[in-house]
Design an enzyme around this catalytic site. Sequence first.
Site, PDB file in Angstrom:
ATOM      1  N   ASP A  45      30.229  44.160  75.335  1.00 58.40           N
ATOM      2  CA  ASP A  45      30.965  45.406  75.086  1.00 58.40           C
ATOM      3  C   ASP A  45      30.940  46.281  76.340  1.00 58.40           C
ATOM      4  OD1 ASP A  45      31.740  44.804  72.532  1.00 58.40           O
ATOM      5  OD2 ASP A  45      30.054  45.815  71.577  1.00 58.40           O
ATOM      6  N   GLY A  46      29.825  46.230  77.075  1.00 51.28           N
ATOM      7  CA  GLY A  46      29.698  46.999  78.328  1.00 51.28           C
ATOM      8  C   GLY A  46      30.760  46.576  79.342  1.00 51.28           C
ATOM      9  N   ASN A 122      33.645  55.074  74.113  1.00 51.10           N
ATOM     10  CA  ASN A 122      32.504  55.215  73.189  1.00 51.10           C
ATOM     11  C   ASN A 122      32.150  56.679  72.955  1.00 51.10           C
ATOM     12  OD1 ASN A 122      31.963  52.600  72.559  1.00 51.10           O
ATOM     13  ND2 ASN A 122      30.201  52.376  73.917  1.00 51.10           N
ATOM     14  N   GLU A 123      31.729  57.356  74.031  1.00 62.25           N
ATOM     15  CA  GLU A 123      31.222  58.720  73.854  1.00 62.25           C
ATOM     16  C   GLU A 123      31.048  59.428  75.190  1.00 62.25           C
ATOM     17  OE1 GLU A 123      28.651  56.526  75.422  1.00 62.25           O
ATOM     18  OE2 GLU A 123      28.253  56.101  73.324  1.00 62.25           O
ATOM     19  N   ARG A 148      19.339  73.967  70.987  1.00 63.14           N
ATOM     20  CA  ARG A 148      18.218  73.666  71.883  1.00 63.14           C
ATOM     21  C   ARG A 148      17.730  72.269  71.550  1.00 63.14           C
ATOM     22  NH1 ARG A 148      15.128  78.110  74.234  1.00 63.14           N
ATOM     23  NH2 ARG A 148      16.402  79.950  73.912  1.00 63.14           N
ATOM     24  N   ASP A 150      17.358  67.888  73.331  1.00 60.87           N
ATOM     25  CA  ASP A 150      17.597  67.003  74.481  1.00 60.87           C
ATOM     26  C   ASP A 150      19.067  67.003  74.887  1.00 60.87           C
ATOM     27  OD1 ASP A 150      14.974  66.412  74.459  1.00 60.87           O
ATOM     28  OD2 ASP A 150      15.179  64.275  74.040  1.00 60.87           O
ATOM     29  N   ALA A 185      17.805  64.907  69.530  1.00 56.82           N
ATOM     30  CA  ALA A 185      16.476  65.532  69.427  1.00 56.82           C
ATOM     31  C   ALA A 185      16.550  67.064  69.504  1.00 56.82           C
ATOM     32  CB  ALA A 185      15.556  64.983  70.524  1.00 56.82           C
TER      33      ALA A 185
HETATM   34  P1  NAP Z   1      24.293  49.179  78.260  1.00 53.53           P
HETATM   35  O1  NAP Z   1      22.917  48.680  78.392  1.00 53.53           O
HETATM   36  O2  NAP Z   1      25.419  48.519  78.982  1.00 53.53           O
HETATM   37  O3  NAP Z   1      24.724  49.211  76.706  1.00 53.53           O
HETATM   38  C1  NAP Z   1      23.778  49.436  75.733  1.00 53.53           C
HETATM   39  C2  NAP Z   1      24.122  48.564  74.518  1.00 53.53           C
HETATM   40  O4  NAP Z   1      25.191  49.186  73.800  1.00 53.53           O
HETATM   41  C3  NAP Z   1      24.563  47.149  74.853  1.00 53.53           C
HETATM   42  O5  NAP Z   1      23.872  46.253  74.011  1.00 53.53           O
HETATM   43  C4  NAP Z   1      26.043  47.165  74.539  1.00 53.53           C
HETATM   44  O6  NAP Z   1      26.540  45.914  74.126  1.00 53.53           O
HETATM   45  C5  NAP Z   1      26.079  48.132  73.380  1.00 53.53           C
HETATM   46  N1  NAP Z   1      27.378  48.744  73.075  1.00 53.53           N
HETATM   47  C6  NAP Z   1      28.308  49.255  73.922  1.00 53.53           C
HETATM   48  N2  NAP Z   1      29.356  49.719  73.235  1.00 53.53           N
HETATM   49  C7  NAP Z   1      29.082  49.504  71.911  1.00 53.53           C
HETATM   50  C8  NAP Z   1      29.775  49.795  70.713  1.00 53.53           C
HETATM   51  N3  NAP Z   1      30.959  50.416  70.707  1.00 53.53           N
HETATM   52  N4  NAP Z   1      29.190  49.456  69.533  1.00 53.53           N
HETATM   53  C9  NAP Z   1      27.989  48.852  69.502  1.00 53.53           C
HETATM   54  N5  NAP Z   1      27.287  48.552  70.608  1.00 53.53           N
HETATM   55  C10 NAP Z   1      27.831  48.891  71.799  1.00 53.53           C
HETATM   56  O7  NAP Z   1      24.206  50.750  78.599  1.00 53.53           O
HETATM   57  P2  NAP Z   1      25.003  51.722  79.593  1.00 53.53           P
HETATM   58  O8  NAP Z   1      25.772  50.903  80.579  1.00 53.53           O
HETATM   59  O9  NAP Z   1      24.073  52.737  80.073  1.00 53.53           O
HETATM   60  O10 NAP Z   1      26.034  52.526  78.655  1.00 53.53           O
HETATM   61  C11 NAP Z   1      26.990  51.874  77.917  1.00 53.53           C
HETATM   62  C12 NAP Z   1      26.848  52.289  76.474  1.00 53.53           C
HETATM   63  O11 NAP Z   1      25.499  52.141  76.065  1.00 53.53           O
HETATM   64  C13 NAP Z   1      27.153  53.768  76.197  1.00 53.53           C
HETATM   65  O12 NAP Z   1      28.513  53.977  75.965  1.00 53.53           O
HETATM   66  C14 NAP Z   1      26.295  54.070  74.973  1.00 53.53           C
HETATM   67  O13 NAP Z   1      27.032  53.990  73.765  1.00 53.53           O
HETATM   68  C15 NAP Z   1      25.261  52.976  74.955  1.00 53.53           C
HETATM   69  N6  NAP Z   1      23.938  53.613  75.010  1.00 53.53           N
HETATM   70  C16 NAP Z   1      23.168  53.549  73.892  1.00 53.53           C
HETATM   71  C17 NAP Z   1      21.951  54.193  73.863  1.00 53.53           C
HETATM   72  C18 NAP Z   1      21.143  54.115  72.629  1.00 53.53           C
HETATM   73  O14 NAP Z   1      21.590  53.465  71.669  1.00 53.53           O
HETATM   74  N7  NAP Z   1      19.994  54.763  72.583  1.00 53.53           N
HETATM   75  C19 NAP Z   1      21.488  54.888  74.984  1.00 53.53           C
HETATM   76  C20 NAP Z   1      22.293  54.941  76.101  1.00 53.53           C
HETATM   77  C21 NAP Z   1      23.542  54.300  76.114  1.00 53.53           C
HETATM   78  P3  NAP Z   1      26.715  44.641  75.127  1.00 53.53           P
HETATM   79  O15 NAP Z   1      25.345  44.097  75.295  1.00 53.53           O
HETATM   80  O16 NAP Z   1      27.634  43.743  74.367  1.00 53.53           O
HETATM   81  O17 NAP Z   1      27.310  45.146  76.408  1.00 53.53           O
END
Ligand code: NAP
Length: 263
Positions: A45-46, A122-123, A148, A150, A185
């Site tokens: 997805d990334g 995504n967001e 207030r 994170d 948070a």
């Molecule tokens: P990343 O490590 O590339 O992505 C984090 C995980 O989110 C990967 O397993 C990715 O899937 C999955 N993902 C991405 N889009 C998704 C969706 N629409 N539905 C379900 N899972 C999804 O992290 P990054 O490059 O920093 O940021 C990319 C995305 O990571 C952000 O858009 C954010 O949504 C997510 N993220 C999640 C958290 C959290 O859950 N705590 C924290 C930071 C960022 P693949 O392995 O298939 O790529």
Amino acid sequence: MDYVIITRDDDKSKRLAERFHALVKPHGFRVNAEQPELVLTIGGDGTLLQAFHQYTDRLDSTGFLGIHTGHLGFYADWHPEQMEHLVHLMLTEDLEEKVVSYPLVSIELETSSGSKKWLALNECTLKGIDHTMVAEIKLNDELFVQFRGDGICISSPSGSTAYNKSLGGAIIHPSFEGIQIAEIASINNRVFRSLGSSILLPEHHHCEIFPRAQQNLLFTVDQLSSTHHEIYKLRCAVAEEKIRFVRYLPFTFWNRVREAFIE
Ligand code: NAP
């Protein structure tokens, strides 16, 4: 068909890309990185998020499709072993008839260096780096809460299964035209109070975040991030633009949610 392939940086994804090129070349498909009708991603997805940000200026004329080389994704939902079948469908079906559109988040960030716009698949998030983020949140120009905590995450329906889900936000079907605002948070005690649950804004509403002056903040849009010392305002709403996914096979969002998170 004019197409381009964006791959994750691993051997398996690159080998699959070569296989795809070889399969479609005899049928007159052309690689066109400037004006592709189809953006095919191979990875996760990334990888599709990365491709989306490469082609945000061509959303009305480009379809996206993802093959996963790791786990089954929400955007990358084709298995590598289905590649021959995918090519067969590309040759026999009209791409335009197979397109489904998903809403995006439109974002405008005002800082001391000016104003800039983005689209998020995504967001977007705004987070304190070294201290609690303090910010006023307005909904449709009216004060909603003095926040207030994170930070704040504002997600699209298809992004609701990503970061938003980790924050306890609801999973939203991508046919819903709205954005979800989730707290990261938040501080809740006798002195400071926030809602504590995420909220959904419909398509004609907007949200603005006014961080207190001179805070070090991390601003993210999908996988992109930047740090700022002076953010005046972050404005989010449902975007006019949409992403177009090519769905050659029936896709049931709730089945995908079950497969990804339950069994
Ligand atoms: P990343 O490590 O590339 O992505 C984090 C995980 O989110 C990967 O397993 C990715 O899937 C999955 N993902 C991405 N889009 C998704 C969706 N629409 N539905 C379900 N899972 C999804 O992290 P990054 O490059 O920093 O940021 C990319 C995305 O990571 C952000 O858009 C954010 O949504 C997510 N993220 C999640 C958290 C959290 O859950 N705590 C924290 C930071 C960022 P693949 O392995 O298939 O790529």
